[in-house]
Each structure stands twice: as C-alpha cells, then as structure tokens.
Design an enzyme around this catalytic site. Structure first.
Site, PDB file in Angstrom:
ATOM      1  CB  SER A 112      -0.910   0.015   1.226  1.00 23.69           C
ATOM      2  OG  SER A 112      -0.130   0.183   2.410  1.00 23.69           O
TER       3      SER A 112
ATOM      4  CG  ASP B 291      -4.510  -2.723  -1.712  1.00 25.05           C
ATOM      5  OD1 ASP B 291      -5.321  -2.926  -2.626  1.00 25.05           O
ATOM      6  OD2 ASP B 291      -4.745  -3.009  -0.524  1.00 25.05           O
ATOM      7  CG  HIS B 292      -7.551   0.334  -2.304  1.00 25.42           C
ATOM      8  ND1 HIS B 292      -8.751   0.378  -2.965  1.00 25.42           N
ATOM      9  CD2 HIS B 292      -7.598  -0.767  -1.526  1.00 25.42           C
ATOM     10  CE1 HIS B 292      -9.495  -0.645  -2.603  1.00 25.42           C
ATOM     11  NE2 HIS B 292      -8.810  -1.359  -1.736  1.00 25.42           N
TER      12      HIS B 292
ATOM     13  CG  ASP C 243     -10.176   2.428  -5.189  1.00 26.51           C
ATOM     14  OD1 ASP C 243     -11.183   2.582  -5.901  1.00 26.51           O
ATOM     15  OD2 ASP C 243     -10.217   2.362  -3.952  1.00 26.51           O
TER      16      ASP C 243
ATOM     17  CD  GLU D 139     -12.585  -0.669  -5.228  1.00 26.26           C
ATOM     18  OE1 GLU D 139     -13.427  -0.408  -4.375  1.00 26.26           O
ATOM     19  OE2 GLU D 139     -11.400  -0.929  -4.963  1.00 26.26           O
TER      20      GLU D 139
ATOM     21  CD  GLU E 160      -7.160  -2.904   4.002  1.00 23.10           C
ATOM     22  OE1 GLU E 160      -6.366  -3.774   4.331  1.00 23.10           O
ATOM     23  OE2 GLU E 160      -8.041  -3.073   3.136  1.00 23.10           O
TER      24      GLU E 160
ATOM     25  CG  HIS F 103     -11.443  -2.760   3.252  1.00 21.44           C
ATOM     26  ND1 HIS F 103     -10.826  -3.827   2.663  1.00 21.44           N
ATOM     27  CD2 HIS F 103     -11.583  -1.830   2.272  1.00 21.44           C
ATOM     28  CE1 HIS F 103     -10.587  -3.562   1.396  1.00 21.44           C
ATOM     29  NE2 HIS F 103     -11.059  -2.360   1.134  1.00 21.44           N
ATOM     30  N   GLY F 104     -12.134  -4.189   7.407  1.00 19.34           N
ATOM     31  CA  GLY F 104     -12.269  -4.016   8.844  1.00 19.34           C
ATOM     32  C   GLY F 104     -12.573  -5.315   9.551  1.00 19.34           C
TER      33      GLY F 104
ATOM     34  CG  HIS G 234     -10.224  -5.243  -3.219  1.00 19.56           C
ATOM     35  ND1 HIS G 234      -9.303  -4.301  -2.841  1.00 19.56           N
ATOM     36  CD2 HIS G 234      -9.745  -5.788  -4.343  1.00 19.56           C
ATOM     37  CE1 HIS G 234      -8.320  -4.266  -3.711  1.00 19.56           C
ATOM     38  NE2 HIS G 234      -8.568  -5.170  -4.638  1.00 19.56           N
ATOM     39  N   GLY G 235     -11.896  -6.771   0.481  1.00 15.85           N
ATOM     40  CA  GLY G 235     -12.724  -6.661   1.665  1.00 15.85           C
ATOM     41  C   GLY G 235     -13.395  -7.957   2.026  1.00 15.85           C
TER      42      GLY G 235
ATOM     43  CG  ASN H 235      -7.033  -7.358  -1.928  1.00 14.38           C
ATOM     44  OD1 ASN H 235      -6.852  -8.076  -2.909  1.00 14.38           O
ATOM     45  ND2 ASN H 235      -6.872  -6.051  -1.961  1.00 14.38           N
ATOM     46  CB  ILE H 236      -5.562 -11.606   3.332  1.00 15.06           C
ATOM     47  CG1 ILE H 236      -6.381 -12.634   2.546  1.00 15.06           C
ATOM     48  CG2 ILE H 236      -5.563 -11.956   4.812  1.00 15.06           C
ATOM     49  CD1 ILE H 236      -5.792 -14.028   2.572  1.00 15.06           C
TER      50      ILE H 236
ATOM     51  CB  THR I  31      -8.530  -7.127   8.894  1.00 19.10           C
ATOM     52  OG1 THR I  31      -8.872  -5.953   8.154  1.00 19.10           O
ATOM     53  CG2 THR I  31      -8.991  -6.980  10.327  1.00 19.10           C
TER      54      THR I  31
END
Length: 401
Positions: free
Chosen positions: A102, A149-150, A184, A214, A222, A267-268, A306-307, A328-329, A331
């Site tokens: 990221s 990532d994003h 993104d 995206e 995130e 996410h979260g 994602h998420g 995606n992993i 958290t």
C-alpha cells in the site's frame, strides 16, 4: 477504494494470445522459448517459475487459477517480516502468493521519519520492498506476484514513480519491477474512472504490468481509505458497468487487467453474518459479458475479491466459482502477527522485565529473550499459519505439484 483479496484479470482473448504478449518481444521468440521451456511446477503452465511472476507468466497463472477454481491470497505487508511470512506460508501450502504494497506501507518501509513530500518516501519504500522480494523470492520456491493496492486519483504520482522504476528495470532485464498495480478510481464517474485506467494500461502493457481496477465501493476503512458511511447502493456493482470497463480496456493492445467489483464486501473487523455479500452479482456480470461478446467462455472476466472481512468460507468459495482469482487479506494477518508477538511476550514475560534478572536468578542475563528477532519471528510464524488457513479457504493448497 478497496475490494479485498489482488488482483488480476485479463481482457479479450486476442489481447492475451502469445503473439500479443507484453512488451516488445517478438511472438517468434516467445514461441521458441515456450518450446524449450521445462516446467518448474507440474500443475502450472511452463511459463510460471519460482520467484517474481510478471507478464505472460502472470496471465497464465491467473488463467490457471480461474480454470482450476482457486484464488491467490493477496496480502498487505509493511516490511520484510510480513513479506517473508507471506512467502513462507506459500511454501507451506504449496501455492502462489501475492505480496501487496500500500502507499502507507511503502512509506513505513522507507521510514516514518522521512519527509513524504511528493510521495518520495512511499515511492522509495515500495521500490525497496519490491527489490527485497526480487532478491529472495526464488529461494522460497514459489511463484510470487508483486502488487500494489488502492491508488485513488490524488495518489497517482505514487504509481507514476513506481512505473518509472519498472520501466528502468524492464530496460535492463526484460521484466518489470512490479507485476501489477491497482488503480482505485471508484470515487470518480465511471467514464472518467475507466478512461484514466485505460491511459495507464497503455503504459503498463509496454512493460508487462497488469492493471487491477475497481468498480463500486468496498465498505469499511483500510490504510487511510474510509468508506464506513458510504451509501449502501454503491456497495453493489452492476453488470453493465463491468461490461463497459471490459469493452474499453480490451481495446488496449496487449493489455491485461482484473476487476475488483463491489458485491457488498467490506474492510475491517466484522463477525460472520454481519456482512451482506451478494456474489451473485459476479455471476450475473459474467453472463452479461458472455452474451454481449457471444463467446463460449462463461467467465470472460477475472475478478478480485476486496474486503473479505466477515465473509463466510461458503461465500468466498461461491465467489471463486464466479471467476475470482485473488482475494485481499490484511485485517486477519495484522492480528495474527500481533498475536504471535503477544504470545511470545506472555510466554517469556518474566524474562523480559530487564536486561538482568529472571526466575533463574537475579544475575541471569535476558539478552537471548529480548533480541527483537525472536519476537518478530514469533509474529512471522503466526502470520504464516494464518495464511495457510486462508489458502485452504481459497482452495489454493497444493496447486503447484
């Protein structure tokens, strides 16, 4: 914004034929090399080797994932410890891994004390992390995808810096530094989102980099991207939007792309049952594209997930059936790393209260307990173990040999 565990899917069949492979290499040379290649992995195409996978080898790997029904874990990292944990896990579960940087993670690798004016620290740290992977990945004996990532519109200078590094690396080695990048631009109107993606894909295709884009919005928060209060309707992408993106990006010669489409993912941290996933959207999108193209392939699009927070294994595997090739992993692996460190501290608590003095005596030294490598190694082992479990959920176990 983010759609959790990627990244990559490919456009029209013509765009990904060997004769239209990435870069400036001739089709005759590609065919000659393919004819003489020996397979490194019994279950994968001959183009896929241990180490960093880019260009045609990456599209071949993702095609294999789609055909065989598994998805690759795409893991956000923050330094060499989490990078190494990813590759250690892949070696254990016998499958590929995607190491994901990221913008904030890149800055952390460079050092939080460094001025990040013009994204210089984020660029330098991400490049440094990528070079680490290039140096050691082959030693783990697994295919490794280097991904970012994003990247929202305001962060595009970060990608510009990384693209320059890949172009320089390509000039020297014939391969890009990075395998793929995610743009993104889901906060922008659809037409602007895809127009910008298309302009970058034209540059990526010249050096063998895949694009992940995206559509829609991944809920939650995130790494500085917060969509906790987004209108729920934006969490669900429509098939017409997916087809529009597919049709536009497929116009780029040699371009390769994957789609992070929103279908309720977030996410979260969420308990199972608190997330309303609708992976049927992916199936409907595939059918819509197939009908528009009039093709036999019932999964023309490669999706990424994602998420994944709060998602059941059943929903995850159902989404894989719709053409998801990467999830995606972040958290869960963050917690796993901390839990490993926490467990180490709990086990040796009485040996970690001072440099001298422990239950074995007041003059006993504790250096062999507080050496940072020990607690960090405990974090690596716990993170790797969590990723093995993730690979099992993604049906990515023993897919090499």
């Amino acid at each position: 914004m983010k759609l959790a565990v990627t990244t990559l899917f490919i456009g029209s069949a013509a765009a990904f034929s060997p004769a239209a492979s990435f870069g400036v290499r001739s089709s005759a040379l590609n065919m000659a090399e393919t004819a003489t290649e020996t397979k490194a992995f019994a279950k994968l195409p001959a183009t896929v080797k241990p180490g960093v996978v880019t260009g045609k080898a990456l599209t071949d790997l993702l095609d294999n994932a789609k055909a065989q029904g598994y998805a690759i874990p795409g893991v956000n990292i923050v330094g060499s410890n989490s990078i190494n944990a990813c590759m250690e896990a892949a070696a254990k579960y016998g499958g590929p891994i995607m190491v994901t940087f990221s913008k904030g993670g890149g800055q952390f690798i460079c050092g939080k004390s460094v001025d990040n004016k013009n994204d210089q620290a984020s660029i330098a740290g991400t490049i440094a992390g990528a070079k680490h992977v290039h140096e050691v990945a082959k030693l783990y004996g697994v295919p490794v995808v280097l991904h970012t990532d994003h990247c929202q519109k305001a962060w595009l200078p970060w990608i510009d810096g990384l693209l320059t590094a890949s172009e320089e690396h390509f000039a020297k080695t014939g391969e890009p530094l990075f395998s793929s990048h995610m743009l993104d631009l889901s906060e922008e109107p659809l037409e602007e989102n895809i127009a910008i993606c298309k302009s970058y894909l034209e540059k990526f295709a010249k050096v063998g980099i895949l694009l992940e884009f995206e559509l829609g919005v991944t809920g939650g928060e995130e790494d500085g991207v917060d969509n906790s209060d987004v209108d729920s309707s934006r969490l669900y992408t429509q098939p017409e939007e997916v087809y529009y993106a597919y049709e536009q990006l497929s116009q780029v010669p040699g371009g390769a792309f994957t789609c992070a489409a929103s279908f309720g993912n977030v996410h979260g941290v969420y308990a199972p049952g608190n997330v309303d996933l609708q992976p049927i959207i992916l199936y409907n999108s595939q059918k819509y594209i197939q009908e528009k193209l009039g093709c036999e392939d019932d999964k023309p699009m490669k999706f990424v997930f994602h998420g994944g927070s709060g998602s059941s294994v059943e929903d995850i595997q159902y989404a894989i059936g719709a053409g998801v090739v990467k999830m995606n992993i972040d958290t869960d692996t963050q917690w796993a790393f901390w839990d490993g460190v926490r467990g180490y501290e709990a086990k040796y608590h009485d040996y970690l209260q001072g440099q001298i003095g422990n239950p074995e005596g007041p003059d006993k030294p504790n250096k062999k307990y507080y050496d940072p490598r020990l607690m960090l190694r405990a974090g690596e082992e716990a993170m790797a173990a969590r990723l093995v479990k993730a690979a099992e959920d993604l049906k990515c176990v023993n897919v090499l040999n």
